[in-house]
Motif scaffolding. Sequence first.
Motif, PDB file in Angstrom:
ATOM      1  N   THR A 176       0.813  -1.216   0.000  1.00  0.00           N
ATOM      2  CA  THR A 176       0.000   0.000   0.000  1.00  0.00           C
ATOM      3  C   THR A 176       0.849   1.271   0.000  1.00  0.00           C
ATOM      4  OG1 THR A 176      -0.124   0.002   2.430  1.00  0.00           O
ATOM      5  CG2 THR A 176      -1.864  -1.170   1.223  1.00  0.00           C
ATOM      6  N   GLY A 177       2.080   1.179   0.490  1.00  0.00           N
ATOM      7  CA  GLY A 177       2.936   2.357   0.545  1.00  0.00           C
ATOM      8  C   GLY A 177       3.385   2.853  -0.814  1.00  0.00           C
ATOM      9  N   PHE A 178       3.178   2.040  -1.858  1.00  0.00           N
ATOM     10  CA  PHE A 178       3.633   2.420  -3.192  1.00  0.00           C
ATOM     11  C   PHE A 178       2.476   2.592  -4.169  1.00  0.00           C
ATOM     12  CE2 PHE A 178       6.931   0.169  -0.967  1.00  0.00           C
ATOM     13  CZ  PHE A 178       8.065   0.928  -1.189  1.00  0.00           C
ATOM     14  N   VAL A 179       1.266   2.673  -3.635  1.00  0.00           N
ATOM     15  CA  VAL A 179       0.091   2.923  -4.469  1.00  0.00           C
ATOM     16  C   VAL A 179      -0.134   4.424  -4.552  1.00  0.00           C
ATOM     17  CG1 VAL A 179      -2.402   2.619  -4.688  1.00  0.00           C
ATOM     18  CG2 VAL A 179      -0.979   0.723  -3.889  1.00  0.00           C
ATOM     19  N   GLU A 180      -0.193   4.938  -5.758  1.00  0.00           N
ATOM     20  CA  GLU A 180      -0.405   6.367  -5.969  1.00  0.00           C
ATOM     21  C   GLU A 180      -1.807   6.589  -6.536  1.00  0.00           C
ATOM     22  OE1 GLU A 180       2.676   7.819  -8.466  1.00  0.00           O
ATOM     23  OE2 GLU A 180       4.296   7.363  -7.055  1.00  0.00           O
ATOM     24  N   GLY A 181      -2.543   7.478  -5.917  1.00  0.00           N
ATOM     25  CA  GLY A 181      -3.889   7.765  -6.381  1.00  0.00           C
ATOM     26  C   GLY A 181      -4.896   6.766  -5.840  1.00  0.00           C
ATOM     27  N   SER A 182      -6.085   6.780  -6.430  1.00  0.00           N
ATOM     28  CA  SER A 182      -7.180   5.942  -5.951  1.00  0.00           C
ATOM     29  C   SER A 182      -7.391   4.707  -6.811  1.00  0.00           C
ATOM     30  CB  SER A 182      -8.474   6.754  -5.907  1.00  0.00           C
ATOM     31  OG  SER A 182      -8.786   7.258  -7.201  1.00  0.00           O
ATOM     32  N   ARG A 183      -6.616   4.534  -7.856  1.00  0.00           N
ATOM     33  CA  ARG A 183      -6.743   3.366  -8.732  1.00  0.00           C
ATOM     34  C   ARG A 183      -5.377   2.811  -9.076  1.00  0.00           C
ATOM     35  NH1 ARG A 183     -11.560   2.851 -12.121  1.00  0.00           N
ATOM     36  NH2 ARG A 183     -13.177   4.316 -11.412  1.00  0.00           N
ATOM     37  N   VAL A 184      -5.287   1.480  -9.119  1.00  0.00           N
ATOM     38  CA  VAL A 184      -4.070   0.821  -9.589  1.00  0.00           C
ATOM     39  C   VAL A 184      -4.496  -0.417 -10.362  1.00  0.00           C
ATOM     40  CG1 VAL A 184      -3.827  -0.475  -7.422  1.00  0.00           C
ATOM     41  CG2 VAL A 184      -1.844  -0.182  -8.920  1.00  0.00           C
ATOM     42  N   SER A 185      -3.878  -0.620 -11.515  1.00  0.00           N
ATOM     43  CA  SER A 185      -4.243  -1.730 -12.386  1.00  0.00           C
ATOM     44  C   SER A 185      -3.016  -2.582 -12.679  1.00  0.00           C
ATOM     45  CB  SER A 185      -4.843  -1.201 -13.700  1.00  0.00           C
ATOM     46  OG  SER A 185      -5.241  -2.267 -14.536  1.00  0.00           O
ATOM     47  N   PHE A 186      -3.206  -3.894 -12.678  1.00  0.00           N
ATOM     48  CA  PHE A 186      -2.124  -4.833 -12.967  1.00  0.00           C
ATOM     49  C   PHE A 186      -2.500  -5.635 -14.204  1.00  0.00           C
ATOM     50  CE2 PHE A 186      -2.115  -4.086  -8.394  1.00  0.00           C
ATOM     51  CZ  PHE A 186      -0.793  -3.736  -8.170  1.00  0.00           C
ATOM     52  N   CYS A 187      -1.648  -5.588 -15.211  1.00  0.00           N
ATOM     53  CA  CYS A 187      -1.916  -6.293 -16.455  1.00  0.00           C
ATOM     54  C   CYS A 187      -1.541  -7.774 -16.319  1.00  0.00           C
ATOM     55  CB  CYS A 187      -1.161  -5.653 -17.614  1.00  0.00           C
ATOM     56  SG  CYS A 187       0.637  -5.688 -17.433  1.00  0.00           S
ATOM     57  N   LYS A 188      -1.790  -8.538 -17.343  1.00  0.00           N
ATOM     58  CA  LYS A 188      -1.566  -9.981 -17.327  1.00  0.00           C
ATOM     59  C   LYS A 188      -0.120 -10.318 -16.973  1.00  0.00           C
ATOM     60  CE  LYS A 188      -1.637 -13.974 -20.454  1.00  0.00           C
ATOM     61  NZ  LYS A 188      -2.005 -14.446 -21.812  1.00  0.00           N
ATOM     62  N   GLU A 189       0.837  -9.554 -17.492  1.00  0.00           N
ATOM     63  CA  GLU A 189       2.252  -9.831 -17.236  1.00  0.00           C
ATOM     64  C   GLU A 189       2.640  -9.600 -15.785  1.00  0.00           C
ATOM     65  OE1 GLU A 189       1.087  -8.105 -19.763  1.00  0.00           O
ATOM     66  OE2 GLU A 189       1.481  -9.588 -21.351  1.00  0.00           O
ATOM     67  N   ASP A 190       1.832  -8.850 -15.034  1.00  0.00           N
ATOM     68  CA  ASP A 190       2.138  -8.541 -13.632  1.00  0.00           C
ATOM     69  C   ASP A 190       1.445  -9.483 -12.657  1.00  0.00           C
ATOM     70  OD1 ASP A 190       3.693  -6.361 -14.361  1.00  0.00           O
ATOM     71  OD2 ASP A 190       1.970  -5.016 -14.394  1.00  0.00           O
ATOM     72  N   ILE A 191       0.680 -10.455 -13.165  1.00  0.00           N
ATOM     73  CA  ILE A 191      -0.123 -11.333 -12.314  1.00  0.00           C
ATOM     74  C   ILE A 191       0.406 -12.756 -12.404  1.00  0.00           C
ATOM     75  CG2 ILE A 191      -2.449 -12.175 -11.837  1.00  0.00           C
ATOM     76  CD1 ILE A 191      -3.507  -9.657 -13.254  1.00  0.00           C
ATOM     77  N   ASP A 192       0.716 -13.343 -11.256  1.00  0.00           N
ATOM     78  CA  ASP A 192       1.235 -14.708 -11.221  1.00  0.00           C
ATOM     79  C   ASP A 192       0.198 -15.692 -11.736  1.00  0.00           C
ATOM     80  OD1 ASP A 192       3.977 -14.642  -9.769  1.00  0.00           O
ATOM     81  OD2 ASP A 192       2.705 -13.348  -8.560  1.00  0.00           O
ATOM     82  N   VAL A 193       0.655 -16.745 -12.366  1.00  0.00           N
ATOM     83  CA  VAL A 193      -0.128 -17.782 -13.034  1.00  0.00           C
ATOM     84  C   VAL A 193      -0.631 -17.264 -14.385  1.00  0.00           C
ATOM     85  CG1 VAL A 193      -2.081 -19.394 -12.949  1.00  0.00           C
ATOM     86  CG2 VAL A 193      -0.843 -18.841 -10.845  1.00  0.00           C
ATOM     87  N   ALA A 194      -1.278 -16.114 -14.408  1.00  0.00           N
ATOM     88  CA  ALA A 194      -1.769 -15.562 -15.670  1.00  0.00           C
ATOM     89  C   ALA A 194      -0.615 -15.235 -16.616  1.00  0.00           C
ATOM     90  CB  ALA A 194      -2.611 -14.318 -15.404  1.00  0.00           C
ATOM     91  N   SER A 195       0.483 -14.724 -16.069  1.00  0.00           N
ATOM     92  CA  SER A 195       1.626 -14.352 -16.907  1.00  0.00           C
ATOM     93  C   SER A 195       2.266 -15.568 -17.575  1.00  0.00           C
ATOM     94  CB  SER A 195       2.668 -13.606 -16.071  1.00  0.00           C
ATOM     95  OG  SER A 195       3.136 -14.432 -15.013  1.00  0.00           O
ATOM     96  N   ALA A 196       2.069 -16.761 -17.006  1.00  0.00           N
ATOM     97  CA  ALA A 196       2.659 -17.974 -17.579  1.00  0.00           C
ATOM     98  C   ALA A 196       1.833 -18.526 -18.742  1.00  0.00           C
ATOM     99  CB  ALA A 196       2.794 -19.046 -16.493  1.00  0.00           C
ATOM    100  N   ASP A 197       0.634 -17.987 -18.949  1.00  0.00           N
ATOM    101  CA  ASP A 197      -0.235 -18.439 -20.034  1.00  0.00           C
ATOM    102  C   ASP A 197       0.150 -17.701 -21.318  1.00  0.00           C
ATOM    103  OD1 ASP A 197      -2.222 -19.527 -21.566  1.00  0.00           O
ATOM    104  OD2 ASP A 197      -3.891 -18.520 -20.556  1.00  0.00           O
ATOM    105  N   LYS A 198       1.238 -18.126 -21.905  1.00  0.00           N
ATOM    106  CA  LYS A 198       1.772 -17.430 -23.085  1.00  0.00           C
ATOM    107  C   LYS A 198       0.870 -17.567 -24.312  1.00  0.00           C
ATOM    108  CE  LYS A 198       5.429 -16.312 -20.734  1.00  0.00           C
ATOM    109  NZ  LYS A 198       5.641 -14.909 -20.270  1.00  0.00           N
ATOM    110  N   HIS A 199       0.117 -18.652 -24.398  1.00  0.00           N
ATOM    111  CA  HIS A 199      -0.725 -18.885 -25.565  1.00  0.00           C
ATOM    112  C   HIS A 199      -2.175 -18.448 -25.338  1.00  0.00           C
ATOM    113  CE1 HIS A 199       2.538 -21.114 -27.483  1.00  0.00           C
ATOM    114  NE2 HIS A 199       2.690 -21.785 -26.352  1.00  0.00           N
ATOM    115  N   SER A 200      -2.439 -17.784 -24.220  1.00  0.00           N
ATOM    116  CA  SER A 200      -3.771 -17.234 -23.914  1.00  0.00           C
ATOM    117  C   SER A 200      -4.867 -18.292 -23.971  1.00  0.00           C
ATOM    118  CB  SER A 200      -4.103 -16.076 -24.874  1.00  0.00           C
ATOM    119  OG  SER A 200      -3.137 -15.048 -24.770  1.00  0.00           O
ATOM    120  N   ARG A 201      -4.578 -19.459 -23.438  1.00  0.00           N
ATOM    121  CA  ARG A 201      -5.586 -20.517 -23.411  1.00  0.00           C
ATOM    122  C   ARG A 201      -6.660 -20.246 -22.358  1.00  0.00           C
ATOM    123  NH1 ARG A 201      -1.381 -25.666 -23.818  1.00  0.00           N
ATOM    124  NH2 ARG A 201      -0.691 -25.238 -25.965  1.00  0.00           N
TER     125      ARG A 201
END
Length: 261
Positions: free
Chosen positions: A122-147
């Motif tokens: 929480t100390g590094f969240v700026e503003g009222s919104r934060v978004s994490f894309c697929k590459e920043d999320i564990d398990v999802a980032s390993a799905d290279k073929h988007s199955r």
Amino acid sequence: QRRYVRYMSSVFNQGGYALQRLVLERIVMHTCPAHDRDGGCDPWFVVEENLQQVLDWRKHNKIRNMRSSDKSFDFDLRKIQQDGTRGKGLPLVGDIKITMYEQDTFPGNKKDRLSCYLWFHTGFVEGSRVSFCKEDIDVASADKHSRVFRDGFSLEFIFSDPSAPPTATFGRSKSSQEPNTTIRFRKVAPASFRVLENTRKQKEAIRAQEGIIQTFMGFASPSHSAVTATSITSLMQGNNTSHVNLYLNSDSNEGFQGGDV
């Protein structure tokens, strides 16, 4: 891991970090993970604060189905009041882990499966919104073929307005002596002399243990190179490095059968 490397870089540049309390109001999942046979999913999640579970979504809410055609799926953490309005969200401070699960609803196969997870502070969240894309999320980032997770998959976290005046004491403390604030700055102090000295002694002990093993392996002939696990353990755990009992796997009486090195 990359996110926390960036966190550490910021800490060293600023000499510390802000230990701020945030109130999580909503989690929005963008695009539907294809967990079900029809491409949909039945998501729920768990929130952990500093390794302590603080919220299990399914205990207080009914799990809903997300269709494959849905562009987004909203989890509202603000409880509904008696007058129908939304209350406050979930106060969080420190290291936060969000773990998403998939609930299978097929007859005879009602099991919960891990979908994906991520960490943030929480100390590094700026503003009222934060978004994490697929590459920043564990398990999802390993799905290279988007199955299961499409390329546009992301998790968005929406907090209450950080500029609003605080309505509770810092963190989860209810002490009246606690200042009514949402932000503190934790400085990074240099290592003390005692810590540095202990580190130096530990390194010297490791070097001495490595030297004993190398010396022993140099004396032992190829026929006596197999050392039992007990001998290695005694080498590493011995407090007096000048006297170590060595035992060899050998049928003959040659070599070291026990003595000083």
